[in-house]
Design a protein around this motif. Structure first.
Motif, PDB file in Angstrom:
ATOM      1  N   THR A  30     -44.317 -60.308  11.837  1.00 55.40           N
ATOM      2  CA  THR A  30     -44.068 -60.765  10.463  1.00 55.40           C
ATOM      3  C   THR A  30     -44.899 -62.015  10.183  1.00 55.40           C
ATOM      4  OG1 THR A  30     -41.841 -59.868  10.497  1.00 55.40           O
ATOM      5  CG2 THR A  30     -42.263 -61.598   8.891  1.00 55.40           C
ATOM      6  N   VAL A  31     -45.657 -61.991   9.083  1.00 56.97           N
ATOM      7  CA  VAL A  31     -46.450 -63.170   8.710  1.00 56.97           C
ATOM      8  C   VAL A  31     -45.893 -63.844   7.454  1.00 56.97           C
ATOM      9  CG1 VAL A  31     -48.567 -62.434   9.855  1.00 56.97           C
ATOM     10  CG2 VAL A  31     -48.163 -61.719   7.481  1.00 56.97           C
ATOM     11  N   GLN A  32     -45.108 -63.102   6.669  1.00 55.83           N
ATOM     12  CA  GLN A  32     -44.412 -63.705   5.529  1.00 55.83           C
ATOM     13  C   GLN A  32     -43.098 -62.967   5.339  1.00 55.83           C
ATOM     14  OE1 GLN A  32     -46.399 -64.202   1.669  1.00 55.83           O
ATOM     15  NE2 GLN A  32     -48.366 -64.154   2.749  1.00 55.83           N
ATOM     16  N   ARG A  33     -42.053 -63.722   4.973  1.00 57.51           N
ATOM     17  CA  ARG A  33     -40.780 -63.081   4.650  1.00 57.51           C
ATOM     18  C   ARG A  33     -40.199 -63.777   3.422  1.00 57.51           C
ATOM     19  NH1 ARG A  33     -37.933 -61.057   9.329  1.00 57.51           N
ATOM     20  NH2 ARG A  33     -38.881 -59.100   8.695  1.00 57.51           N
ATOM     21  N   HIS A  34     -39.776 -62.999   2.446  1.00 61.30           N
ATOM     22  CA  HIS A  34     -39.209 -63.543   1.216  1.00 61.30           C
ATOM     23  C   HIS A  34     -37.861 -62.889   0.948  1.00 61.30           C
ATOM     24  CE1 HIS A  34     -43.306 -64.925   0.593  1.00 61.30           C
ATOM     25  NE2 HIS A  34     -43.740 -63.675   0.563  1.00 61.30           N
TER      26      HIS A  34
END
Ligand SMILES: C[S@@+](CC[C@H](N)C(=O)[O-])C[C@H]1O[C@@H](n2cnc3c(N)ncnc32)[C@H](O)[C@@H]1O
Length: 244
Positions: free
Chosen positions: A218-222
């Motif tokens: 995972t490189v971004q999580r929103h």
């Protein structure tokens, strides 16, 4: 496994009940920035056909197991490749800069085995620097607790047809599966439209272990489409991942 989206009556209503929204803007930005894109579970193809209409000139491929949904995509444009199937029937090797799975299609993968298989196929389909983007509804927000007859939805189709939709969800199973019946009625129809669905819910930590098993990180999580951070009450778990 039964797929409610393969019913032409369900497919015909889909875009009317799911018009363009913030989630589509989020994914459209990613598609427009990617030279090539694969949309897994593309449904009626709204995302990729909109990217083409916005001037995307690269290879765009929409994959979905439901012919009824793809028939609608094909009727809109043949300028995108529409392929019937899923990641057990089709694989690609290093062909795409972006692989998406939108509209909670990821929750149609019901077991850890199915998820790791699909994520591995998505990773294999990517270029070495490619990006995967998808979302699930947030398990800790327990959305299915509102998918009950005392929370009916009412609306109107663009042609003025009134609709009412009632869900009846079972409690979540220990495996994270929520099965529910959705009954849509209209005074203009002879009979209700009833569908039966099962969706998988899993924690972000569990999702990250499955991503790792598929060679992804995972490189971004929103937690929502405005890119706010994930909290226990966020509606979404939006994940952007890259090959490790
Ligand atoms: C809620 S619709 C979302 C469609 C589209 N992505 C959107 O956002 O409008 C879910 C879609 O997932 C597809 N689907 C079901 N099982 C799938 C699987 N195992 N792999 C890929 N897609 C699947 C269904 O046929 C359906 O078109």
């Amino acid at each position: 496994m039964h797929n409610p989206y393969d019913d032409p009556a369900v497919a015909a209503l889909y875009d009317l009940l799911n018009p363009w929204a913030a989630c589509d803007d989020f994914y459209l930005d990613l598609v427009m920035a990617a030279p090539t894109a694969l949309d897994v579970g593309c449904g009626t193809g709204l995302l990729l056909r909109t990217a083409r209409a916005h001037g995307h000139t690269g290879h765009l491929l929409g994959l979905d197991p439901a012919d009824a949904m793809l028939d609608i995509a094909r009727a809109h444009t043949t300028d995108v490749t529409w392929t019937r199937g899923d990641l057990t029937t089709h694989t690609w090797d290093g062909a795409f800069d972006l692989v998406t799975m939108t509209g909670h299609a990821f929750q149609e993968l019901h077991t850890d085995h199915d998820i790791v298989h699909a994520l591995t196929a998505m990773r294999t389909a990517l270029t070495p620097t490619g990006l995967i983007a998808f979302e699930t509804r947030n398990i800790t927000a327990r959305p299915w607790e509102n998918w009950t007859p005392d929370h009916p939805w009412t609306g109107t189709l663009p042609d003025g047809t009134p609709l009412a939709d009632v869900n009846d969800a079972h409690p979540i199973t220990p495996q994270g599966l929520v099965t529910f019946t959705s009954t849509t009625t209209s005074p203009s129809w002879d009979a209700p439209l009833t569908t039966h669905s099962t969706l998988r819910f899993l924690t972000p930590a569990h999702l990250d272990t499955l991503l790792a098993a598929a060679g992804l990180k995972t490189v971004q999580r929103h937690g929502n489409w405005d890119r706010t951070p994930l909290t226990p009450t966020s509606p979404e778990v939006i994940t952007l991942a890259r090959p490790t």
